[in-house]
Design an enzyme around this catalytic site. Structure first.
Site, PDB file in Angstrom:
ATOM      1  N   THR A   1     -26.227 -18.730  14.500  1.00 54.79           N
ATOM      2  CA  THR A   1     -26.327 -17.761  13.488  1.00 54.79           C
ATOM      3  C   THR A   1     -26.746 -16.589  13.924  1.00 54.79           C
ATOM      4  O   THR A   1     -26.839 -15.582  13.202  1.00 54.79           O
ATOM      5  CB  THR A   1     -27.106 -18.245  12.176  1.00 54.79           C
ATOM      6  OG1 THR A   1     -28.266 -18.570  12.743  1.00 54.79           O
ATOM      7  CG2 THR A   1     -26.312 -19.653  11.666  1.00 54.79           C
TER       8      THR A   1
ATOM      9  N   CYS B   1     -23.258 -14.063   2.408  1.00 59.11           N
ATOM     10  CA  CYS B   1     -24.130 -13.279   1.749  1.00 59.11           C
ATOM     11  C   CYS B   1     -23.774 -11.765   1.585  1.00 59.11           C
ATOM     12  O   CYS B   1     -24.567 -10.891   1.069  1.00 59.11           O
ATOM     13  CB  CYS B   1     -25.332 -13.022   2.728  1.00 59.11           C
ATOM     14  SG  CYS B   1     -26.290 -14.518   2.886  1.00 59.11           S
TER      15      CYS B   1
ATOM     16  N   HIS C   1     -29.069  -6.751   6.053  1.00 59.94           N
ATOM     17  CA  HIS C   1     -29.188  -8.100   5.365  1.00 59.94           C
ATOM     18  C   HIS C   1     -30.457  -8.762   5.988  1.00 59.94           C
ATOM     19  O   HIS C   1     -30.990  -8.638   7.127  1.00 59.94           O
ATOM     20  CB  HIS C   1     -28.049  -8.907   5.712  1.00 59.94           C
ATOM     21  CG  HIS C   1     -27.994 -10.221   5.303  1.00 59.94           C
ATOM     22  ND1 HIS C   1     -28.500 -10.370   3.899  1.00 59.94           N
ATOM     23  CD2 HIS C   1     -27.973 -11.431   5.803  1.00 59.94           C
ATOM     24  CE1 HIS C   1     -28.505 -11.727   3.727  1.00 59.94           C
ATOM     25  NE2 HIS C   1     -28.081 -12.213   4.911  1.00 59.94           N
TER      26      HIS C   1
ATOM     27  N   GLU D   1     -22.175 -17.155  -3.311  1.00 60.02           N
ATOM     28  CA  GLU D   1     -21.600 -18.261  -2.909  1.00 60.02           C
ATOM     29  C   GLU D   1     -22.129 -19.427  -3.729  1.00 60.02           C
ATOM     30  O   GLU D   1     -22.052 -20.675  -3.329  1.00 60.02           O
ATOM     31  CB  GLU D   1     -22.250 -18.500  -1.450  1.00 60.02           C
ATOM     32  CG  GLU D   1     -23.724 -18.230  -1.214  1.00 60.02           C
ATOM     33  CD  GLU D   1     -24.299 -19.864  -0.888  1.00 60.02           C
ATOM     34  OE1 GLU D   1     -24.265 -20.514  -2.019  1.00 60.02           O
ATOM     35  OE2 GLU D   1     -24.537 -20.077   0.189  1.00 60.02           O
TER      36      GLU D   1
END
Ligand SMILES: [Zn+2]
Lengths: 349, 134, 389
Positions: free
Chosen positions: A202, A113, A235, A81
């Site tokens: 998030t 990500c 992650h 990104e």
């Protein structure tokens, strides 16, 4: 024929800054922030490093460990990104640097990500279908957190590269599935220096929902349960989320520790899961089973079920440094140096 | 000053230390040459590509304080002359080490880094620098 | 080949000449030299101008024509040629003038050298200077000119050829002489400690190890030796003017603690002049960086390898020490270093010395003097030996 990992390499810049040092500048209790996020320090790229140089370092480490002729590489993808150019690919520069040009396809990927694992999936398809012999997938970032924003405590730099093929695989990728929805938890508009995020949004509807769904679907397809895996890599935007998601699904701390690098290097975004997996492969033995689940905001998860092969015994792992070795070469910087390195101080051009 | 094409045509040398070798006398050169200064006419059109070893030792160095615009954020930075393991001397920056820890004879290896750019909207130029061997 | 004489010499003040343009200083030096030779100007039949980078410093190319025009030669339409060889531009322009007269192609030649450096900022002037190294494989890789000489200095120290103090003393020597030169940019003696304590430019070299950014110009008038007495009672004979080159990049050399170009040019010069280093009373050596001056003294054969440092440190290089006097003008460090002017200014200084007009810094009984002007990191070298008649 099986498709899997033929070689891999990782790279993390040597500079580090602590949450405490960042907190000092913004009037926050950085130490507590770090503890809450489970981040001891984060990596900082030198002024002459970017996603291109990090990708090249990782790709060269990957090539050093294999005898594959770079001209046999038919595809190269760099997921990030923070590509240095808005228009002009990172992947062509990396391909040139490892001498894979000109007979290959190359492209840059972006999916917050998870752009690195997306590249692995694309390579698997191309290799599996016989379109190419080998494919390279790289996940790397020099992620940006706005000054003073919570993200600044974690956004860091690093990456890892994977050579995907059929011959001499050190780890077979048994299957991969993805779980994708439209969930705007984190984004950056064109022309903006720093990303924005939805704060607590998030978490549950984004990270946790996608990771758990992808994991459960993969386990169901594979007919496996958490206890069947020697290692699990989730992650890791911080140290807290993967620890909690692992516990939620019945994975133990022992399974996730080796692949959890964020506490020591910060969130390397597209590099996070690839670096975590590299850390696991550094010590993996034949027969080890590894679960890998990435997450990209926006949002989606890619899950992989991997089995290490006998070939890893002959693999030249020592031809490039292990993740543990890479992250042990550390130089701490203060916030002012960090701000200068990251270009947060506006200078005359 | 835009230097897009000028830098682009040097990519083999900049990224991968591609020099040249004289097929007549075997001497190697970096950067590449179209003619061997020793064999001259006999070597014209015959020079072959030669990839210089990426590891070497520091022959001499300086810590630069009066720095060019391109390296402002790196100040002070170390520039050195490196003798590669195949005995080629070349000039490059030495990174990932504190200036006070650089010394003559130190083992280093080539890495790819940004070396310059044509301003914030221009092309970024990448090339070799050297970092301590792992 | 005809013997060539210098019949006039002129130099402007060196320094930050804010109110003077390139044309102003270029013409001024020429007029001073023409006046010194007692010419009207109409005798001149060719011009050679040493200039490194007017194109980048003042955005003006075609310097030959510009100087010819403003020096009043445009109406005579005499040939005017600009020579560029980095910091050796002036010295090599001088050699072109000598060859033009020696060959019989021209009879009365003006050789000028000029640079106007202060019209750009420091960063730009450094970038221009760095371009005399290998732009593609040195400068672009982060090597500044100062850092290249710093790397030479580090090797010098590492190999035991000189100490840091000895290297620094080249600057002390230059300033001691600069104090006696009314045209010098810095007319003040300094202490060794000041050099050692000056701010770092490129470790181990500090600010006082480096020549300044300067404006200035110099000129000499040449004619055949057998016609010199028609113009002056005090001509100077050009006993030799030689030139040599080397690889553009420093890293391409077998050795970086000696410049082969200097050795070759000196060797050719001594052979041509039928002289040896022991005949030389006074020398102007190129010391854009202290280490460069120290190394030059050895490469010219004035001192054995590894011995020049002690001589500078002990003051044996001073104009009144009774040994070979080095950089009596102040050298590039104290006199100043307007790039294209430097080589010609060195010739002016040696001419003044061997004809006995060097005033307060006059080396007693100087008959033979030499000048070494270098471009890049010794990729271009020119040596001249002058004899007072
Ligand atoms: Zn040859």
């Amino acid at each position: 024929m099986d498709v899997g990992i033929v070689s891999y390499g990782a790279y993390v810049p040597r500079y580090r800054i602590t949450p405490e040092e960042i907190g000092k500048v913004w009037g926050e209790n950085g130490k507590a922030m770090g503890k809450g996020l489970f981040i001891e320090q984060k990596s900082v790229p030198a002024p002459d490093e970017d996603v291109v140089t990090i990708s090249v370092a990782a790709a060269r480490a990957m090539m050093a460990r294999t005898d594959v002729d770079p001209r046999e590489i038919g595809a190269l993808y760099v997921g990030s990104e923070s590509h240095p150019y808005a228009v002009k690919p990172t992947s062509t520069i990396v391909a040139e640097a490892i001498e894979a040009t000109p007979d290959l396809t190359a492209a840059d990927m972006e999916f917050a990500c998870k752009a690195g694992t997306a590249g692995i999936q694309v390579c698997m398809g191309l290799v599996g279908s016989g379109m190419i012999e080998y494919g390279v997938a790289i996940g790397a970032d020099t992620s940006q957190g706005a000054p003073g924003d919570a993200l600044e405590y974690s956004a860091s730099a690093g990456g890892a590269a994977y050579l995907i093929g059929k011959k001499n695989i050190i780890a077979k990728i048994n299957r991969t599935i993805s779980y994708t929805t439209d969930t705007p938890d984190f984004w950056r508009r064109e022309g903006q220096d720093y990303p924005s995020h939805g704060g607590r949004f998030t978490g549950e509807p984004a990270y946790f929902r996608h990771i758990t769904n992808a994991t459960q679907r993969l386990l169901a397809d594979a007919g496996t349960k958490p206890g069947d895996y020697d290692y699990a890599v989730f992650h890791q935007p911080n140290g807290k989320f993967p620890t909690r998601v692992a516990a939620m699904m019945g994975f133990t701390e022992a399974q996730i520790t080796k692949g959890l690098m964020t506490p020591y290097i910060g969130n390397t975004y597209s590099g996070a899961v690839p670096i975590g997996l590299a850390s696991v492969l550094d010590i993996a033995k034949p027969g080890d089973r590894i679960l890998v689940v990435s997450y990209g905001s926006g949002a989606g998860s890619d899950a992989f079920d991997i089995t290490v092969t006998d070939r890893i015994r002959k693999y030249k792992r020592e031809a490039a440094p292990t993740v543990e070795k890479i992250v042990s070469n550390v130089k701490y910087v203060d916030y002012a140096t960090y701000a200068k390195f990251k270009g947060k101080i506006k200078m005359e051009e | 000053m835009s230097s897009t094409a000028r830098e682009w045509r040097e990519i083999p040398g900049r990224y991968n230390l591609k020099g040249s070798k004289c097929p007549e006398c075997g001497k190697v050169f970096f950067p590449k040459r179209s003619m061997c200064p020793l064999c001259r006419r006999a070597s014209i059109g015959k020079m072959i590509e030669y990839k210089v070893e990426r590891k070497g030792t520091v022959y001499t160095y300086s810590v630069v304080y009066d720095v060019p615009e391109a390296n402002k954020r790196m100040k002070p930075y170390v520039v050195g002359m490196i003798r590669t393991d195949d005995d080629i001397l070349l000039t490059a920056q030495i990174v990932d080490v504190d200036p006070e820890n650089v010394e003559i004879g130190m083992r280093v290896q080539a890495v790819l880094r940004k070396i310059d750019d044509d301003g914030p909207s221009g092309v970024i130029h990448y090339g070799f620098k050297f970092a301590p061997c792992e | 080949m005809r013997d060539v004489a210098i019949i006039g010499a002129g130099v402007t003040r060196f320094g930050e000449l804010w109110d003077k343009s390139f044309r102003d200083i270029g013409v001024k030096a020429g007029m001073l030299a023409i006046g010194d030779a007692g010419l009207s100007g109409s005798e001149v039949d060719a011009l050679f101008i040493g200039n490194m980078s007017a194109g980048r410093f003042i955005n003006q190319q075609n310097i030959g024509a510009m100087i010819a025009d403003y020096a009043g030669f445009a109406l005579k339409h005499i040939p005017s040629t600009r020579i560029e060889a980095g910091a050796a531009s002036g010295g090599i322009a001088f050699r072109q003038g000598v060859m033009a007269v020696a060959s019989g192609m021209h009879d009365v030649v003006v050789v000028g050298g000029a640079e106007k450096m202060t019209d750009v900022d420091d960063a730009s002037s450094n970038s221009i200077l760095d371009s005399t190294a290998d732009q593609q494989w040195e400068a672009s890789m982060g090597a500044t000119m100062a850092s290249l000489f710093a790397m030479i200095a580090r090797r010098y120290i590492h190999e035991g050829l000189a100490t840091r103090e000895e290297i620094a003393s080249v600057s002390v020597n230059g300033h001691a002489h600069g104090a006696l030169n009314p045209n010098a940019q810095f007319r003040k003696a300094i202490k060794l400690e000041s050099v050692l304590r000056s701010g770092m430019v490129a470790d181990p070299l500090g600010l006082f190890d480096c020549a300044p950014i300067s404006d200035g110009a110099a000129a000499v008038i040449l004619c055949p030796m057998d016609k010199a007495k028609e113009y002056t009672d005090n001509p100077v004979r050009v006993a030799a003017s030689t030139q040599a080159s080397d690889t553009l990049a420093l890293f391409q050399r077998d050795s970086i603690t000696s410049f082969a170009s200097t050795r070759m040019a000196a060797d050719r010069a001594f052979k041509t002049a039928k002289l040896s280093p022991s005949d030389i009373s006074v020398a102007e050596v190129h010391d854009c960086y202290t280490i460069e001056g120290l190394m030059a003294a050895e490469d010219l054969g004035l001192y054995e390898r590894g011995r020049a440092g002690k001589a500078f440190l002990e003051g044996q290089t001073l104009f009144d020490a009774g040994k070979v006097a080095i950089n009596t003008s102040g050298g590039l460090k104290a006199r100043g270093h307007p790039i294209g002017a430097t080589g010609v200014a060195q010739i002016v200084e040696i001419a003044e010395q061997v004809r006995g007009t060097a005033d307060k810094r006059q080396v007693k009984g100087a008959r033979y003097g030499m000048a070494l002007n270098l471009g890049g990191t010794g990729s271009a070298a020119t040596v001249s030996i002058l004899e007072g008649i």
